[in-house]
Design an enzyme around this catalytic site. Structure first.
Site, short mmCIF file in Angstrom:
data_model
loop_
_atom_site.label_atom_id
_atom_site.label_comp_id
_atom_site.label_asym_id
_atom_site.label_seq_id
_atom_site.Cartn_x
_atom_site.Cartn_y
_atom_site.Cartn_z
N LYS A 115 -13.93 -4.55 1.96
CA LYS A 115 -14.75 -4.98 0.82
C LYS A 115 -13.85 -5.14 -0.39
CE LYS A 115 -18.82 -2.99 0.23
NZ LYS A 115 -19.89 -1.94 0.19
N GLU A 173 -15.91 11.12 -2.94
CA GLU A 173 -16.11 10.22 -1.80
C GLU A 173 -15.94 10.95 -0.47
OE1 GLU A 173 -17.24 7.24 -1.65
OE2 GLU A 173 -16.91 6.29 -3.59
N HIS A 185 -14.99 6.27 -11.51
CA HIS A 185 -15.82 5.90 -10.36
C HIS A 185 -16.25 7.11 -9.54
CE1 HIS A 185 -17.47 3.68 -7.02
NE2 HIS A 185 -16.63 4.29 -6.19
#
Length: 368
Positions: A146, A188, A273
Site C-alpha cells: 500500500k 502497530e 501516526h
C-alpha cells in the site's frame, strides 16, 4: 546472517521479508532483486546521513555496474505530499531510470509510502525495495504494497497498490530511533494481537518492559510475528477487498485525528501516526463495547497495555468530535452505505462492521 529471520509473502506477488541485524550491509539480499542498471535511493534528512552511504555501498557491491542516485526529502508526515512525489519523479527522470530500474525506500513509513507510490507510477510501475528503519515501518507500512501520499482532505487518499520486490528490515537501525518513535511502532505491534491473536497480546503484556528497553531479541520476535500476521492476510487479500481491511483497526479514528491536526505529529505536541493509532484502537474498542459487540473489560485491557508502553489513549484536547466525524466520512473504508469500522467481538477477534450509527460514534468521540 545466522540470526536473520525470513517471512515469505505468498499469493499474487511473492517476496521475502528479511529481518535481522546488519542486513543493510548484505549485498546478497539486494543482488537477486535488482534487475536493471539504475537505482534511486529515496530517504529523508534524518535517515540519509546515518545509512544512505552504507546502502549505496551495498548496492554497488551487489551490482558493480549499477548507476545510483539519491532523492532526500525533508522528514515528517507533513512532507508526504503530491509536491514531494513529483520531486521524486523528477529524480527518476534525471537518473534516466528505465523500466527495469529500482527505487530503494530507506526510512520510515513516510519515505516508504511516497517512494513506493513513485515506483508505482514511473513508467507505469518499476521495482521498489523497502528498507524500513523504524519499527512502525518494519511491522506495517513496508509490507503489503500500500503506497500513497496525503492531501488536505485526508491521509493516504492518493495512492496505489504496489508490492515490493523485497523488504530488508535491519534491526540495528532501531538503535538510532528516538524513544517516541519506538513507542509509536509498538502501537502497530499491539494491533496484531488485538485483531488476530489474544496469545500474542498476552506475550506483549509479559514483554512490555523488554520492548521498551529495545532488547534486540524481543524486538526481533515482535517484528517477525507481526510480519507473519500481515503476510498471511496480504497473501489472501492483496487489494483489500475483504479481510485485509481488518489491519485498519483503530485507523479510522487515528487518521481523522492526524488529518485534523494537519499531520504535524513529528517534533510537536500533536500525535504522530502510531500515537494516533493507539488512541484510535482504544476508541474502536470502546465503540465495540458501546454497540454491544464486545466486553468493556477488553477495551480496558487494551488501554492498560498501551499506557504501559507509554502511548496516549485519549483524544488530544482541542479536537472537536464533529470535525473528527467529518474527517471519517472520507475514510477509505466508507462506502455508499456510510461509515464502516473495524471493531472487535473480543480481544483477538476483529470484524468489519457496517451501519454503525453516527450518533454512537459521536458519543464515543465526546467521551474521548
Amino acid at each position: 546472517m545466522s540470526t536473520m529471520r525470513t517471512v515469505k509473502v505468498d499469493g499474487e506477488s511473492r517476496y521475502d521479508i528479511s529481518i535481522g541485524p546488519g542486513l543493510i550491509a548484505e549485498a546478497s539480499l539486494f543482488a537477486g532483486v535488482l534487475r536493471g542498471k539504475h537505482a534511486l535511493i529515496v530517504s529523508d534528512a534524518n535517515v540519509a546521513p546515518l545509512y544512505a552511504d552504507r546502502v549505496e555501498q551495498t548496492l554497488r557491491a551487489a551490482r558493480p555496474a549499477l548507476q545510483v542516485s539519491r532523492f532526500v526529502m525533508p522528514a515528517g508526515e507533513q512532507e508526504k505530499t503530491l509536491a514531494r512525489f513529483c520531486e521524486c519523479l523528477d529524480a527518476l527522470a534525471s537518473l534516466c531510470a528505465t523500466r527495469d530500474a529500482a527505487v530503494v525506500a530507506l526510512g520510515g513509513g513516510v519515505v516508504g509510502d511516497l517512494a513506493g507510490f513513485a515506483a508505482a507510477c514511473w513508467m507505469r510501475g518499476i521495482d521498489v525495495v523497502q528498507v524500513p528503519t523504524t519499527l512502525l515501518a518494519m511491522v506495517d507500512s513496508s509490507v503489503g504494497g500500500k503506497t500513497a501520499v496525503d492531501v488536505p482532505a485526508g491521509k493516504n487518499l492518493v495512492g496505489a497498490f504496489h508490492p515490493p520486490r523485497a523488504v530488508v528490515a535491519d534491526t540495528t537501525t532501531l538503535r538510532t530511533l528516538p524513544e517516541r518513535e519506538l513507542r509509536a511502532g509498538l502501537a502497530e505491534v499491539v494491533k496484531y494481537g488485538a485483531i488476530f491473536d489474544v496469545d500474542f497480546l498476552t506475550w506483549l503484556e509479559t514483554n512490555a518492559a523488554a520492548l521498551l528497553e529495545g532488547r534486540d531479541a524481543t524486538l526481533a520476535e515482535a517484528i517477525a510475528r507481526s510480519c507473519l500476521y500481515k503476510a498471511e492476510v496480504v497473501s489472501r487479500d492483496p487489494y483489500e477487498h475483504g479481510e485485509r481491511a481488518l489491519l485498519n483497526f483503530g485507523h479510522t479514528f487515528g487518521h481523522a485525528i492526524e488529518a485534523e491536526q494537519g499531520y504535524s505529529g513529528a517534533g510537536s505536541d500533536a500525535l504522530n501516526h502510531g500515537e494516533a493509532v493507539a488512541v484510535g484502537m482504544v476508541l474502536a474498542a470502546r465503540l465495540s463495547a458501546a454497540t454491544g459487540r464486545a466486553p468493556a473489560a477488553d477495551a480496558q485491557r487494551l488501554q492498560a497495555l498501551l499506557q504501559r508502553l507509554g502511548l496516549p489513549t485519549a483524544i488530544p484536547a482541542g479536537l472537536r468530535p464533529e470535525a473528527l466525524l467529518e474527517r471519517m466520512r472520507l475514510d477509505k473504508k466508507a462506502d455508499a452505505s456510510g461509515l464502516r469500522f473495524v471493531l472487535w467481538e473480543r480481544a483477538g477477534l476483529a470484524k468489519l462492521a457496517a451501519g454503525v450509527a453516527e450518533e454512537r460514534v459521536l458519543d464515543v468521540l465526546r467521551a474521548g
